[in-house]
Motif scaffolding. Sequence first.
Motif, PDB file in Angstrom:
ATOM      1  N   ASP A  35       0.812  -1.218   0.000  1.00  0.00           N
ATOM      2  CA  ASP A  35       0.000   0.000   0.000  1.00  0.00           C
ATOM      3  C   ASP A  35       0.844   1.266   0.000  1.00  0.00           C
ATOM      4  O   ASP A  35       0.408   2.320  -0.472  1.00  0.00           O
ATOM      5  CB  ASP A  35      -0.933   0.025   1.216  1.00  0.00           C
ATOM      6  N   LEU A  36       2.058   1.169   0.560  1.00  0.00           N
ATOM      7  CA  LEU A  36       2.931   2.343   0.642  1.00  0.00           C
ATOM      8  C   LEU A  36       4.084   2.257  -0.362  1.00  0.00           C
ATOM      9  O   LEU A  36       5.056   3.007  -0.249  1.00  0.00           O
ATOM     10  CB  LEU A  36       3.479   2.497   2.058  1.00  0.00           C
ATOM     11  N   SER A  37       3.979   1.351  -1.317  1.00  0.00           N
ATOM     12  CA  SER A  37       5.004   1.231  -2.362  1.00  0.00           C
ATOM     13  C   SER A  37       4.542   1.994  -3.596  1.00  0.00           C
ATOM     14  O   SER A  37       3.536   1.633  -4.209  1.00  0.00           O
ATOM     15  CB  SER A  37       5.232  -0.248  -2.713  1.00  0.00           C
ATOM     16  N   PHE A  38       5.271   3.027  -3.934  1.00  0.00           N
ATOM     17  CA  PHE A  38       4.897   3.869  -5.066  1.00  0.00           C
ATOM     18  C   PHE A  38       6.010   3.863  -6.106  1.00  0.00           C
ATOM     19  O   PHE A  38       7.160   3.524  -5.808  1.00  0.00           O
ATOM     20  CB  PHE A  38       4.607   5.295  -4.592  1.00  0.00           C
ATOM     21  N   ALA A  39       5.675   4.264  -7.326  1.00  0.00           N
ATOM     22  CA  ALA A  39       6.629   4.201  -8.432  1.00  0.00           C
ATOM     23  C   ALA A  39       7.818   5.122  -8.212  1.00  0.00           C
ATOM     24  O   ALA A  39       8.941   4.814  -8.622  1.00  0.00           O
ATOM     25  CB  ALA A  39       5.921   4.547  -9.747  1.00  0.00           C
ATOM     26  N   SER A  40       7.591   6.261  -7.572  1.00  0.00           N
ATOM     27  CA  SER A  40       8.667   7.218  -7.350  1.00  0.00           C
ATOM     28  C   SER A  40       9.039   7.260  -5.872  1.00  0.00           C
ATOM     29  O   SER A  40       8.172   7.184  -5.001  1.00  0.00           O
ATOM     30  CB  SER A  40       8.244   8.614  -7.816  1.00  0.00           C
ATOM     31  N   GLU A  41      10.333   7.380  -5.594  1.00  0.00           N
ATOM     32  CA  GLU A  41      10.818   7.394  -4.207  1.00  0.00           C
ATOM     33  C   GLU A  41      10.783   8.812  -3.663  1.00  0.00           C
ATOM     34  O   GLU A  41      11.814   9.457  -3.489  1.00  0.00           O
ATOM     35  CB  GLU A  41      12.237   6.816  -4.131  1.00  0.00           C
ATOM     36  N   LEU A  42       9.561   9.277  -3.360  1.00  0.00           N
ATOM     37  CA  LEU A  42       9.364  10.582  -2.751  1.00  0.00           C
ATOM     38  C   LEU A  42       9.059  10.401  -1.274  1.00  0.00           C
ATOM     39  O   LEU A  42       8.696   9.310  -0.832  1.00  0.00           O
ATOM     40  CB  LEU A  42       8.188  11.299  -3.427  1.00  0.00           C
ATOM     41  N   PRO A  43       9.199  11.463  -0.482  1.00  0.00           N
ATOM     42  CA  PRO A  43       8.740  11.371   0.906  1.00  0.00           C
ATOM     43  C   PRO A  43       7.264  11.013   0.959  1.00  0.00           C
ATOM     44  O   PRO A  43       6.482  11.407   0.085  1.00  0.00           O
ATOM     45  CB  PRO A  43       8.991  12.787   1.447  1.00  0.00           C
ATOM     46  N   VAL A  44       6.873  10.267   1.983  1.00  0.00           N
ATOM     47  CA  VAL A  44       5.482   9.864   2.169  1.00  0.00           C
ATOM     48  C   VAL A  44       4.966  10.518   3.450  1.00  0.00           C
ATOM     49  O   VAL A  44       5.451  10.223   4.546  1.00  0.00           O
ATOM     50  CB  VAL A  44       5.337   8.326   2.265  1.00  0.00           C
ATOM     51  N   LEU A  45       4.003  11.420   3.316  1.00  0.00           N
ATOM     52  CA  LEU A  45       3.394  12.085   4.458  1.00  0.00           C
ATOM     53  C   LEU A  45       2.005  11.495   4.668  1.00  0.00           C
ATOM     54  O   LEU A  45       1.227  11.393   3.721  1.00  0.00           O
ATOM     55  CB  LEU A  45       3.284  13.597   4.226  1.00  0.00           C
TER      56      LEU A  45
END
Length: 339
Positions: free
Chosen positions: A280-290
């Motif tokens: 659920d918290l894996s996204f294509a781009s490695e940006l900060p996750v708030l």
Amino acid sequence: MKSARRQPPTYWFDGRTPPWPARLLAGAYAATVAARAALYRRDLLRSTHPGRPVLVVGNLIAGGSGKTPLTIAIVERLLAEGFKPGVASRGYGREQSSAARWVEAGTDTVLGGDEPVLIARRTGVPVRVDRDRVAAARALIDAGCDIVVCDDGLQHYRLARDLEIEVIDGRRRYGNRRPLPAGPMREPPSRGERCDFRVVNLGDEDAEAGFGEWPMRLSAQDAVPLRGHRVVPLSAFAGQRVHAVAGIGDPERFFAMLRGLDVAVVPHGFPDHHRYRAGDLSFASELPVLMTEKDAVKCATLATEYCYSVPIRAQLPEAFWVALLDRVHQAAKTVSKKE
């Protein structure tokens, strides 16, 4: 395993006419709600008072409106005033939801519910989850609490209360004002007029509090890493792109708050009380996750070094706190005279 609460139908808030099956069921729902309320008014169904002041924070629509941040702020004020508050909650979405349980800062949200765990972590006061709010209130009083704050529960009439606070979503208000499931209303809008205080969560700059309503704004200053590094001011993310995660009643409220701080939001909305899983918290781009605090209490084991919790604080006029605490002291005196 219980699933998260689904997002509300779009026709509740976008002006479209609800489908006829929903309108048909809404008539039956409204009749049932009216009949139940009448039974309590006529004492054919009895409310039970636990013997200490009871303050209920709730809303009239299904879904979130900002109750939990206000509940936390109220508990903090009561503590500062010298009270020993405890919080009663149903603990929506938890497993074994019929089982009563004490909730502490380290309680698994699967057992305690996300909102009760968050309240316990932020306030440190006793928190009791139970579908039976009367039993929860009694347990809190037996534990030494001298006032019970009920997180949600306007419709739980079996628990007699001394003060009621309705929390209103300033952006969505009452939507189409129809009863469930054709609209978001648990009870008619007129029910709010019987509450002692009506607080409007001003989620954006265009929302305003009306006559007889108290304005509330939710503010955030810091981002707290879920993996134990130092706290970062939210201003550090201004001008940056971030993944914003919100599994609350109105995710857009969280996204809009971040945008108001000049954060470039890549939004990821999940259903209210969503139970997060790997991926659920894996996204294509490695940006900060708030993410909201309510989501963060469920994501500790899934978090990466890029994940941050954003604590929210409710801000209200000082006149509100003066008026509320005055009513609380009055209620405490009234209840003590009845003993």
